[in-house]
Design a protein around this motif. Sequence first.
Motif, PDB file in Angstrom:
ATOM      1  N   ASN A 497       0.831  -1.221   0.000  1.00  0.00           N
ATOM      2  CA  ASN A 497       0.000   0.000   0.000  1.00  0.00           C
ATOM      3  C   ASN A 497       0.863   1.268   0.000  1.00  0.00           C
ATOM      4  OD1 ASN A 497       0.850  -0.387   2.636  1.00  0.00           O
ATOM      5  ND2 ASN A 497      -1.053   0.299   3.563  1.00  0.00           N
ATOM      6  N   ILE A 498       2.049   1.214   0.642  1.00  0.00           N
ATOM      7  CA  ILE A 498       2.940   2.388   0.639  1.00  0.00           C
ATOM      8  C   ILE A 498       3.542   2.561  -0.758  1.00  0.00           C
ATOM      9  CG2 ILE A 498       5.113   3.340   1.556  1.00  0.00           C
ATOM     10  CD1 ILE A 498       4.391   2.180   4.270  1.00  0.00           C
ATOM     11  N   TYR A 499       3.926   1.428  -1.364  1.00  0.00           N
ATOM     12  CA  TYR A 499       4.502   1.490  -2.724  1.00  0.00           C
ATOM     13  C   TYR A 499       3.471   2.079  -3.697  1.00  0.00           C
ATOM     14  CZ  TYR A 499       6.630   0.019  -7.128  1.00  0.00           C
ATOM     15  OH  TYR A 499       7.163   0.010  -8.391  1.00  0.00           O
ATOM     16  N   GLN A 500       2.216   1.641  -3.551  1.00  0.00           N
ATOM     17  CA  GLN A 500       1.145   2.138  -4.428  1.00  0.00           C
ATOM     18  C   GLN A 500       0.920   3.634  -4.227  1.00  0.00           C
ATOM     19  OE1 GLN A 500       0.067   0.141  -6.886  1.00  0.00           O
ATOM     20  NE2 GLN A 500      -0.853   2.020  -7.646  1.00  0.00           N
ATOM     21  N   ALA A 501       1.018   4.079  -2.976  1.00  0.00           N
ATOM     22  CA  ALA A 501       0.828   5.507  -2.683  1.00  0.00           C
ATOM     23  C   ALA A 501       1.925   6.346  -3.342  1.00  0.00           C
ATOM     24  CB  ALA A 501       0.821   5.745  -1.173  1.00  0.00           C
ATOM     25  N   ILE A 502       3.143   5.791  -3.416  1.00  0.00           N
ATOM     26  CA  ILE A 502       4.239   6.500  -4.108  1.00  0.00           C
ATOM     27  C   ILE A 502       3.945   6.528  -5.604  1.00  0.00           C
ATOM     28  CG2 ILE A 502       6.711   6.457  -4.692  1.00  0.00           C
ATOM     29  CD1 ILE A 502       7.194   5.108  -1.939  1.00  0.00           C
ATOM     30  N   ARG A 503       3.514   5.374  -6.153  1.00  0.00           N
ATOM     31  CA  ARG A 503       3.209   5.291  -7.592  1.00  0.00           C
ATOM     32  C   ARG A 503       2.079   6.253  -7.963  1.00  0.00           C
ATOM     33  NH1 ARG A 503       5.404   4.300 -11.030  1.00  0.00           N
ATOM     34  NH2 ARG A 503       4.106   3.047 -12.384  1.00  0.00           N
ATOM     35  N   ASP A 504       1.102   6.400  -7.054  1.00  0.00           N
ATOM     36  CA  ASP A 504      -0.048   7.271  -7.341  1.00  0.00           C
ATOM     37  C   ASP A 504       0.238   8.743  -7.060  1.00  0.00           C
ATOM     38  OD1 ASP A 504      -1.443   5.069  -8.096  1.00  0.00           O
ATOM     39  OD2 ASP A 504      -2.578   4.851  -6.234  1.00  0.00           O
ATOM     40  N   GLY A 505       1.423   9.025  -6.531  1.00  0.00           N
ATOM     41  CA  GLY A 505       1.776  10.418  -6.263  1.00  0.00           C
ATOM     42  C   GLY A 505       1.241  10.947  -4.944  1.00  0.00           C
ATOM     43  N   GLU A 506       0.624  10.067  -4.122  1.00  0.00           N
ATOM     44  CA  GLU A 506       0.125  10.535  -2.808  1.00  0.00           C
ATOM     45  C   GLU A 506       1.314  10.827  -1.892  1.00  0.00           C
ATOM     46  OE1 GLU A 506      -2.767   7.804  -1.145  1.00  0.00           O
ATOM     47  OE2 GLU A 506      -3.496   7.379  -3.167  1.00  0.00           O
ATOM     48  N   ILE A 507       2.388  10.041  -2.059  1.00  0.00           N
ATOM     49  CA  ILE A 507       3.646  10.341  -1.361  1.00  0.00           C
ATOM     50  C   ILE A 507       4.606  10.793  -2.452  1.00  0.00           C
ATOM     51  CG2 ILE A 507       5.581   9.363  -0.056  1.00  0.00           C
ATOM     52  CD1 ILE A 507       3.541   7.383   1.149  1.00  0.00           C
ATOM     53  N   PRO A 508       4.960  12.087  -2.474  1.00  0.00           N
ATOM     54  CA  PRO A 508       5.760  12.589  -3.607  1.00  0.00           C
ATOM     55  C   PRO A 508       7.193  12.055  -3.600  1.00  0.00           C
ATOM     56  CG  PRO A 508       5.351  14.330  -1.996  1.00  0.00           C
ATOM     57  CD  PRO A 508       4.598  13.135  -1.525  1.00  0.00           C
ATOM     58  N   GLU A 509       7.718  11.827  -4.812  1.00  0.00           N
ATOM     59  CA  GLU A 509       9.126  11.428  -4.946  1.00  0.00           C
ATOM     60  C   GLU A 509      10.001  12.613  -4.545  1.00  0.00           C
ATOM     61  OE1 GLU A 509      11.002   8.812  -6.854  1.00  0.00           O
ATOM     62  OE2 GLU A 509       9.322   7.413  -6.845  1.00  0.00           O
ATOM     63  N   GLY A 510      11.250  12.334  -4.164  1.00  0.00           N
ATOM     64  CA  GLY A 510      12.188  13.401  -3.810  1.00  0.00           C
ATOM     65  C   GLY A 510      12.179  13.678  -2.315  1.00  0.00           C
ATOM     66  N   ARG A 511      12.875  14.740  -1.940  1.00  0.00           N
ATOM     67  CA  ARG A 511      12.924  15.101  -0.513  1.00  0.00           C
ATOM     68  C   ARG A 511      11.637  15.821  -0.147  1.00  0.00           C
ATOM     69  NH1 ARG A 511      19.107  17.188   0.401  1.00  0.00           N
ATOM     70  NH2 ARG A 511      20.059  15.921  -1.212  1.00  0.00           N
ATOM     71  N   PRO A 512      10.954  15.359   0.875  1.00  0.00           N
ATOM     72  CA  PRO A 512       9.656  15.982   1.186  1.00  0.00           C
ATOM     73  C   PRO A 512       9.817  17.428   1.656  1.00  0.00           C
ATOM     74  CG  PRO A 512      10.238  14.316   2.830  1.00  0.00           C
ATOM     75  CD  PRO A 512      11.298  14.263   1.780  1.00  0.00           C
ATOM     76  N   LYS A 513       8.936  18.287   1.125  1.00  0.00           N
ATOM     77  CA  LYS A 513       8.968  19.690   1.559  1.00  0.00           C
ATOM     78  C   LYS A 513       8.302  19.804   2.929  1.00  0.00           C
ATOM     79  CE  LYS A 513       9.145  21.389  -3.121  1.00  0.00           C
ATOM     80  NZ  LYS A 513       8.929  20.150  -3.855  1.00  0.00           N
ATOM     81  N   ASP A 514       7.279  18.979   3.141  1.00  0.00           N
ATOM     82  CA  ASP A 514       6.572  18.991   4.422  1.00  0.00           C
ATOM     83  C   ASP A 514       6.707  17.592   5.043  1.00  0.00           C
ATOM     84  OD1 ASP A 514       4.840  19.057   6.524  1.00  0.00           O
ATOM     85  OD2 ASP A 514       3.172  19.977   5.430  1.00  0.00           O
ATOM     86  N   ARG A 515       7.770  17.420   5.824  1.00  0.00           N
ATOM     87  CA  ARG A 515       8.074  16.075   6.374  1.00  0.00           C
ATOM     88  C   ARG A 515       6.952  15.569   7.267  1.00  0.00           C
ATOM     89  NH1 ARG A 515      14.453  15.833   7.882  1.00  0.00           N
ATOM     90  NH2 ARG A 515      13.750  13.935   8.889  1.00  0.00           N
TER      91      ARG A 515
END
Length: 732
Positions: A497-515
């Motif tokens: 489910n975490i991998y899917q959230a990254i694929r769907d853009g819910e967790i953005p790639e790169g360094r998070p601006k809002d950790r």
Amino acid sequence: MGRREEMIAKIKELMTQPERIRNMGIAAHIDHGKTTLSDNLLAGAGMISEELAGKQLVLDFDEQEQARGITINAANVSMVHEYEGKEYLINLIDTPGHVDFGGDVTRAMRAIDGAIIVVDAVEGVMPQTETVLRQALREYVKPVLFINKVDRLIRELKLTPQQMQERFVKIITDVNRLIKRYAPEEFKKQWLVNVNDGSVAFGSAYYNWALSVPFMKKTGVSFKEIIDLTNAGDLKTLRKKAPLHVVVLDMVVRHLPNPLEAQKYRIPHLWRGDINSDVGQAMLNCDPKGKMVMVVTKIIIDKHAGEVSTGRVWSGTVKTGQEVYLISAKRKARIQQVGIYMGPERVNMEAVPAGNIVAVTGLRDAMAGETVAQEPIEPFEALHYTSEPVVTVAIEAKNIKDLPRLIEALRQLAKEDPTLQVKIDQETGQHLLSGMGELHLEVKLYKLKEDWGIDVDVSEPIVVYRESITKVSPIVEGKSPNKHNRFYVVVEPMPDNIYQAIRDGEIPEGRPKDRKAVAKKLAELGMDYDIARGIVDVYRGNIFLDNTKGIQYLNEVMDLLIDGFHQAMDEGPLAKEPVMKVIVRLVDAQIHEDNVHRGPAQIYPAIRTAIHCAMMKAGPVLYEPYQKVIINVPYEYMGPVSREISQRRGQLLDMRQEGEVMTIIAKAPVAEMFGFAGAIRSATSGRALWSTEHAGFERVPQELAIQIIRQIRQRKGLDPNPPTEKDICPQF
């Protein structure tokens, strides 16, 4: 004044009235009739002759598109449509339907506010229909529905009006089910399509007629008349009574939002900057007087003008000679020419205001997805592609003197199409070209030969595998070569489910601006919040966490640690293939106080070795890409098709029969699908219609994994024997 000049004058006038603009795209499964529909809309607007509409395929102006009979590039065109006594500017993008060119669909969706989803009345909602609809809804693009090829229901399948109605209801229900599933929360109900309000139209793009309930009420044309005229073959009367462009463009004007409406809800989701700032408000209100902001959605190379960047203007006005910032490239540029598209040609303008789609030259360092602004601002969200490169070919210039031009050409191709990846293999000196599929690479290699005149030797297609792990590793120590720095890491398999959230853009790639926000999201998905708070970087479906406490000098080497994490994820320990679904946690560290002793040459090998060693202790495995295959075939060829699939390690997922035609849905590894086109053609005497879509990655069976790892290592010039823990963890 000629017809064309008159049209340009109208466009110039309308582009300054955002309430009269509709930025829209046409999206569908391959061969459902998008480009034929675009043709007829252009004919209706007086831009091509009615006789040629549906046959000319104006927006497939690329030589390869004409030869292959498919759309490869998203094409833009602007036209004017009159609705209830007022004129409207329609900026249209015709997008590809083939899965290999899905990247173009993703990029087009950023530029538009609404989309006509085209569905073949005979085939119904297909997998690629779902993919393009999902891409549209993720970008907050509102859909309407056009059910195409209704003439086939009347003439070929000879359905009764009752049966046709049942067919339409099923398609509408299927589309609405997808809208409910993928639409943003606030629009799940609002954006459902409905026959009665006219957000659904049906007709035949090829024969140039269409109907909708509002049009039938307004004109008194009945569906029975349409059936009778179709059966009688009186296409001229049919076109006059129910002109396709009127019905479809009326639907567009009525149901798709103008930029003033759309930017109010699109900007807060596509841009992470401060909405209350001047530039935030200017974009929210589509203000032509605000600071200029545009997003580049496509780059094409024009033989005469050089690089042409197509983009959506969100605020301000794009003008000739304007100095701008390319936010991601961190460069300044000067806009040389500004224009709009009329299919294959560009018409130059002095200025193009907010709410329009523009073509500009002069942005030499821009990539697709680049934010271009008058002053430095927060960039727009990165574009999320639904599939990733899974097929690679190695290429070498036949003539050594072509090498510098080959490098330049590959750089240019990757710039035009970010879903194409180019890499130089340091061991062999070959250039590796990775794409979405065989056709994707074939098209790009053709461009290399025709546009650049470079002859290349091309290897057989190679599949790009992925490496991952199956369990949590113990804590592993990585020492720098000078022994002055030590890093302690743990690797864990990433939950689906975490991998899917990254694929769907819910967790953005790169360094998070809002950790905090990302940590909260990870906690919602099941990760311990205290661990999630250490989020440092998300890279290609992998996560790096800093779970240390109070380590001196750690911040000073963090950039190097992230680079080392990227290196470890780009080339895994088993076969130097990319890594996926791995969480790397830094749990402790000892860092030398003198920065001379903690440079890149010390930090990179330490962190890289620690991660790879931990992966070897965590049950390393190989994943392979899969494709979903959809095959329509006459009933009697079912046996040969099933055999063809099972010979390729494929699995049948579903079979549906409709009349004499069977629809077979299966999935198979990409590695086994090379040469499938020829094989299925001969197995079914050319009667099969088939398409594929990316179906993610699955674990390679254990008995095959060793053999595949050997082959990959051999190809890369490594020792063919799969590495052991001892090989990867030498100092422990």
